[in-house]
Design an enzyme around this catalytic site. Structure first.
Site, PDB file in Angstrom:
ATOM      1  N   GLY B 244      -3.934 -25.107 -33.201  1.00 56.47           N
ATOM      2  CA  GLY B 244      -2.516 -25.299 -33.476  1.00 56.47           C
ATOM      3  C   GLY B 244      -2.223 -26.752 -33.810  1.00 56.47           C
ATOM      4  O   GLY B 244      -1.702 -27.062 -34.864  1.00 56.47           O
ATOM      5  N   GLY B 470      -7.417 -21.781 -28.551  1.00 58.30           N
ATOM      6  CA  GLY B 470      -8.750 -22.363 -28.485  1.00 58.30           C
ATOM      7  C   GLY B 470      -8.920 -23.216 -27.246  1.00 58.30           C
ATOM      8  O   GLY B 470      -9.955 -23.849 -27.045  1.00 58.30           O
ATOM      9  N   ARG B 616      -4.820 -30.895 -10.602  1.00 55.76           N
ATOM     10  CA  ARG B 616      -5.911 -29.947 -10.363  1.00 55.76           C
ATOM     11  C   ARG B 616      -6.569 -29.581 -11.694  1.00 55.76           C
ATOM     12  O   ARG B 616      -5.870 -29.321 -12.682  1.00 55.76           O
ATOM     13  CB  ARG B 616      -5.372 -28.677  -9.706  1.00 55.76           C
ATOM     14  CG  ARG B 616      -6.472 -27.723  -9.258  1.00 55.76           C
ATOM     15  CD  ARG B 616      -5.966 -26.319  -8.987  1.00 55.76           C
ATOM     16  NE  ARG B 616      -4.992 -26.226  -7.907  1.00 55.76           N
ATOM     17  CZ  ARG B 616      -5.305 -26.211  -6.606  1.00 55.76           C
ATOM     18  NH1 ARG B 616      -6.556 -26.307  -6.235  1.00 55.76           N
ATOM     19  NH2 ARG B 616      -4.360 -26.112  -5.705  1.00 55.76           N
ATOM     20  N   THR B 622     -13.323 -26.121 -19.895  1.00 57.65           N
ATOM     21  CA  THR B 622     -12.281 -26.040 -20.927  1.00 57.65           C
ATOM     22  C   THR B 622     -11.381 -27.280 -20.894  1.00 57.65           C
ATOM     23  O   THR B 622     -10.907 -27.736 -21.933  1.00 57.65           O
ATOM     24  CB  THR B 622     -11.444 -24.753 -20.788  1.00 57.65           C
ATOM     25  OG1 THR B 622     -10.876 -24.692 -19.477  1.00 57.65           O
ATOM     26  CG2 THR B 622     -12.295 -23.524 -21.017  1.00 57.65           C
ATOM     27  N   GLY B 690      -0.673 -31.872 -17.296  1.00 56.64           N
ATOM     28  CA  GLY B 690      -1.072 -31.574 -18.673  1.00 56.64           C
ATOM     29  C   GLY B 690      -2.392 -32.221 -19.055  1.00 56.64           C
ATOM     30  O   GLY B 690      -2.701 -33.337 -18.636  1.00 56.64           O
ATOM     31  N   GLU B 693      -2.968 -33.022 -24.579  1.00 59.63           N
ATOM     32  CA  GLU B 693      -2.653 -34.150 -25.458  1.00 59.63           C
ATOM     33  C   GLU B 693      -3.075 -35.494 -24.880  1.00 59.63           C
ATOM     34  O   GLU B 693      -2.910 -36.531 -25.524  1.00 59.63           O
ATOM     35  CB  GLU B 693      -1.150 -34.148 -25.758  1.00 59.63           C
ATOM     36  CG  GLU B 693      -0.769 -32.963 -26.606  1.00 59.63           C
ATOM     37  CD  GLU B 693       0.714 -32.678 -26.587  1.00 59.63           C
ATOM     38  OE1 GLU B 693       1.320 -32.624 -27.654  1.00 59.63           O
ATOM     39  OE2 GLU B 693       1.264 -32.503 -25.497  1.00 59.63           O
TER      40      GLU B 693
END
Lengths: 326, 732
Positions: B244, B470, B616, B622, B690, B693
């Site tokens: 994306g 992804g 966490r 991933t 997050g 990014e």
């Protein structure tokens, strides 16, 4: 993409039967299909030559090598004879494209790659190479990857091949089959045309004429070979400047020098004046600078590609040191 | 449905008591096999019966108004079903569709703006016919050069209001040391591997769209608005999305065009944007001009910090690159000025691309800190440490968790940080340098819902309308539920990518994982409560592993407790008072070593290490993948990504992967990612901040700082291409 008819050639003789301007040969298709999708190329008929028996690499009696036009770039780069005798060619091939593309791309097709000029790809902008007489958008536009040598006021495109640059340094001969069944042997030095007023005509090939082989003469004895490619990322980018060098030093003097350049001109570039500045001389930085002066004497930048002139100078001097140094 | 907003720090029992030991584990993607064997179907795949193909006709001029559209040649082409134009629902300039275009639909805001759609029996004919549609326009203003247009210093658009705390000029006048420099960054394309694509069909009055989209819940509403139908009449499916990078956060025009075409011809229609068209129909990141002013004392303690920028947008666009977003809480300084001015241009829409704000903002700020450190004679890490704030320097709020100093220290140790003077290390033809930068990305928790079902056979199903672009959503949701309910990972089925499922935040802004997994955690807690009730225990007493519940030495299979009817729980998590009370961000430190060719100026990144504080870690593989991906983007935007506009025409010069240079494998060295893991109980029930990014934040600056250290050449105009280094390199 425009619809087209498709035909498999059963022999080289059958392949050259059609001389229509709207017919194209297709082998690997790594360039042609992209251009067809964008409608930069709009052939009405494709003649598939990929199954013709032209994928052999053979030794010639004079110590040279005959390369079938359909030999994939990967195979040619990995051929032991090429690695041993024509290292510059193997290195040039491996500097181009990506593994997947090299597996599909052929020797003949690589010679006939179209330019990567940005505006050639944008069919809504003028481009004399795409459509003669419409104008050149690259002059006055963005031209980072375009030419500084051999340009005309009609076109400043570069030839994108790495392989052809090495072949020009190796004095290759291009063997063709013409429509009338005659074979032609063309020196690579006479194969490409400068843009002049007809940038859409890039080679001396006639309608229907098919490249069948490329022949390399025996390499000069004792010569050192090098291919140096400068680009905007580590792989999968066209040359900003590339140098193919085959240089022999004997008794402390340069005995022979063959230097060809990519990224600078509308064709794989070679200039006898560069070599004349070197041959017979003791290798020296002054001599290398004189060779660079000879190469870049008439060089003209167009704004965003001005840097190619000092870059070519620096790259050539460094290459000559490598080719002649201890 | 249980609703729990973050009104207080979360005190989890399930995740803390989890004994499955699966959360955080570096498990491979559970849908990975389906992807690599071609079983995973993307938006353009799968062909409903009667499918037709669409090609989109773009405006032939960069500004002006459409006078006439002649579709006769296209309509005459064999295989063409219809050419549609003039439909008032067709999207105008804004890349992300919305209900009411703010201008008349014959206004053209940029070259390539969709003005007609061709539907044909196959893709090739659709695209060929699209090229045959003749569009006549009267010229407009042709404002194609952002640097040549007037600057609006009080723009009405953008979500980040200007901040002016204290008297900047006075503070700079008083400061012992003043730093003042301007940096520029180019246009960035999102550059997802899968181009925007949609397949649309109508079942009676209901529209079903398979689309490549990051946030399908919002997309559903947008599509309904744009088509003037009820939201309940739209279903969006996006089970797999091929990247994306911000470009798929909204609803691309191709979605609406496919829906209109499908309605018009009464057949399913699919459309995929050819690569070059993605540059025009998908938003890009604006180029920016960034002015950094810093005032500090002799010891480097910052008293004033200003990050003042200019970004571009066209007349129909409402997004403005939030350039200083990552700078706001980064360093000390009582006087703080942040704003982004606007230039209006006639170019395709600018929008959210890969860490909007931070990605380019950190380039300027983190290069500036490097320059300031040298000016002060300080190690760049030392300068940053001296300016590490105790509380949010803007709001005064406490940080929820902030391990920036640990990131610097751990990174420096792992990297072997020992910077040498600029242009002092050479290995043969290569100049060697090292650089570092801070990374920061604000953390957000947004509303998300999930249903978890504990089935009669003891297996669990989790459902939410999240997407996996992804990033690993399938896998982390499975891990969360497996940990909560004590199940092997294979016993959890994940259903996402369908707007019939409970609404989530989707994938964007790095909030997807924390928000969606939190909803799953809360739903699982309800299931635990029910399980506890059935065995007369308190939920805190339950110990769950491998499909069994253990309480006080007594073990029961989950399947036995379910007794036929599945236990179903639906929960919602979201922001609350605690989110407002604290200042939340993910943090990191980037370290990089480069080699610069002394002859040609070519740059090769030799190694990179990133150390990150992301709360966490839900899956170490991933999460690391995402951070590595961000660092790779950092390499690309430092060295090569450069969307070029031909200022004569408003065309992009390089709208394809041949000449828009993202990093290729050969550009990417070994990259290490390490975590400073601290569960953030103020962030959300999952305790996760997050990730997505953060990796790009500061990454490009670390590369640029290393290039300076290698060469002594400071390039303030991204990307750092070899031509900008050439003049400063040693003579050959």
């Amino acid at each position: 993409m425009k619809t087209f008819t498709y035909e498999k050639a059963t022999s080289a003789e059958a392949a050259v039967a059609d001389t229509a301007a709207t017919t194209r040969f297709i082998a690997g298709g790594t360039n042609l299909l992209d251009l067809m999708k964008l409608q930069v190329e709009t052939p009405e008929k494709l003649v598939d030559i990929s199954r013709l028996p032209l994928a052999e690499i053979e030794d010639m009696d004079d110590g040279g090598l005959r390369i079938g036009a359909l030999v994939p770039n990967s195979d040619l780069a990995a051929d032991s004879r090429v690695i041993e005798r024509y290292e510059v060619l193997s290195r040039a091939l491996l500097a181009g494209a990506s593994g997947q593309l090299r597996n599909k791309a052929t020797t003949g097709g690589n010679l006939l790659q179209r330019t990567r000029c940005y505006y050639f790809y944008d069919t809504s902008t003028p481009c004399n190479k795409r459509e003669r007489g419409t104008g050149c958008s690259a002059i006055g536009g963005f031209n980072r990857i375009l030419a500084v040598l051999g340009t005309s006021d009609q076109c400043i495109a570069t030839h994108p091949s790495d392989m052809a640059v090495a072949m020009r340094a190796l004095d290759a001969t291009i063997v063709t089959l013409k429509h009338d069944g005659d074979k032609r042997r063309l020196s690579i030095h006479d194969f490409y045309r400068l843009p002049g007023d007809t940038p859409d005509i890039e080679t001396v090939l006639e309608p229907g004429e098919l490249i069948t082989h490329v022949e390399l003469p025996a390499p000069p004895q004792g010569a050192r070979q090098l291919y140096s490619k400068v680009r905007d990322r580590a792989s999968y980018a066209f040359a900003l400047v590339s140098v193919a060098g085959v240089v022999a030093v004997e008794d402390g003097k340069i005995a022979s020098a063959a230097l060809a350049f990519g990224g600078l001109g509308p064709m794989p570039w070679r200039d006898a004046a560069v070599e004349a500045a070197l041959v017979g001389k003791v290798p020296s930085d002054d001599g290398f600078a004189a060779a660079a002066d000879a190469l870049l004497k008439g060089a003209q930048g167009f704004g965003s590609n001005d840097f190619k002139i000092p870059l070519a100078r620096r790259t050539l001097i460094a290459c000559l040191r490598d080719l002649t140094g201890e | 449905m249980t609703e729990q907003m973050m009104d207080a720090p979360y005190r989890p029992h399930g995740l803390t008591n989890g004994e499955q030991g699966v959360l955080g584990q570096p498990l491979p993607r559970i849908e990975g096999a389906a992807k690599v064997t071609g079983q995973a179907t993307y938006a353009y795949e799968g062909t409903p019966a009667g499918i037709a193909y669409a090609g989109i006709v773009g405006a032939p001029r960069g500004s002006g108004t459409i006078e006439r559209i002649d579709a006769s040649a296209a309509e005459a082409l064999p295989g063409v079903i219809a050419v549609i134009h003039g439909d008032p629902r067709m999207p105008a300039g804004e890349a992300n569709s919305r209900a009411m275009p703010s201008f008349a639909s014959d206004t053209v805001f940029h070259y390539g703006q969709p003005v007609a759609i061709v539907v044909a029996e196959n893709q090739a004919v659709a695209r060929e016919a699209a090229a045959l549609v003749v569009v006549e326009m009267t010229p407009g203003q042709d404002r194609f050069d952002p640097r040549a247009e007037p600057i609006d210093t009080a723009p009405k658009i953008g979500f980040l209001p200007p901040i002016a705390k204290g008297d900047l000029d006075a503070a700079l006048a008083e400061a012992a040391v003043v730093f003042d420099q301007t940096y520029t960054t180019p246009i960035h394309f999102p550059a997802a591997m899968e181009p925007h694509a949609s397949t649309a069909w109508w079942e009676d009055d209901k529209l079903i769209v398979r689309s490549s989209n990051q946030v399908i819940g919002a997309a559903r509403g947008t599509i309904a608005q744009a088509l003037g139908i009820d939201k309940d009449k739209v279903r969006v499916l996006a089970p797999y999305v091929g990247g994306g990078f911000g470009g798929k956060t909204g609803v691309g025009p191709e979605v609406i065009l496919a829906a209109i075409a499908a309605e018009k011809i009464g057949r399913p229609v699919k459309v995929a944007l050819p690569r070059r068209q993605t540059a025009y129909l998908v938003h890009h990141r604006s180029d920016t001009v960034q002015h950094i002013k810093i005032g500090c004392d002799e010891n480097g303690i910052i008293s004033a910090f200003a990050h003042l920028s200019v970004a571009a947008q066209h007349d129909d666009g409402e997004f403005l690159e939030p350039v200083p977003f990552g700078t706001l809480p980064l360093y000390r300084g009582a006087v703080r000025h942040f704003k982004t001015d606007l230039v209006r241009v006639d170019l395709p829409a600018t929008g959210a691309v890969r860490a909007p704000g931070e990605a380019v903002g950190t380039f300027a700020v983190e290069c500036a800190m490097d320059e300031l450190a040298e000016q002060l004679g300080l190690d760049p890490i030392e300068l940053r440490k001296r300016n590490e704030p105790d509380t949010d320097p803007l709001s005064g709020k406490p940080f929820s968790t902030r391990r920036m100093i640990d990131c610097y220290d751990d990174g420096a140790t792992r990297f072997g940080w020992n910077p040498q003077p600029p242009a002092s290390v050479r290995e043969g033809e290569w100049l060697i340098g090292t650089g570092m930068a801070a990374a920061l990305r604000g953390n957000f928790t947004v509303n998300a819902e999930a249903i978890v079902r504990l089935e009669a056979d003891g297996r669990a199903i989790v459902e939410t309308d999240m997407t996996d672009i992804g990033t690993g959503t399938y896998t982390i949701l499975a891990q969360t539920v497996a940990e909560m309910l004590g199940l092997p990972i294979a016993d959890v089925e994940v259903r996402i990518g369908d707007t019939d499922l409970p609404p989530s935040a989707g994938s964007g802004g790095s909030f997807g994982a924390g928000s969606a997994c939190s909803a799953a955690v809360l739903a699982c807690e309800d299931i635990l409560t029910e399980l506890a009730r059935r065995i007369n225990a308190s939920p805190d007493e339950l110990r769950l592993k491998d499909g069994c519940v253990r309480v006080a030495g007594r073990e029961t299979a989950l399947a036995d407790l379910v007794r036929g009817e599945p236990i179903v729980a639906r929960a919602k998590s979201g922001p609350g008072a605690e989110s407002k009370r604290t200042s939340q961000a993910s943090h990191g430190a980037q370290f990089c070593e480069v080699a610069v060719n002394a002859v040609t100026g070519e740059v090769r990144v030799r190694r990179m290490i990133g150390v990150y504080d992301v709360g966490r870690v839900l899956n170490r593989k991933t999460a690391a993948n995402q951070l590595i991906g961000g660092m790779v983007w950092g390499i690309a935007y430092a060295l090569s990504e450069d969307g070029i506009v031909d200022t004569r025409t408003g065309h992009f010069v390089n709208p394809d992967f041949g000449e828009y240079h993202v990093a290729v494998n050969a550009d990417v060295p070994q990259i290490e990612v390490h975590f400073i893991e601290e569960v953030d109980t103020s962030a959300n029930p999952a305790g996760a901040k997050g990730v997505g990014e953060l990796g790009i934040s500061g990454a490009g600056a670390a590369v640029a700082n290393a290039i300076y250290n290698a060469t002594g050449v400071r390039v303030r105009d991204f990307p750092v291409t070899l031509d900008k280094l050439l003049a400063g390199l040693p003579p050959v």
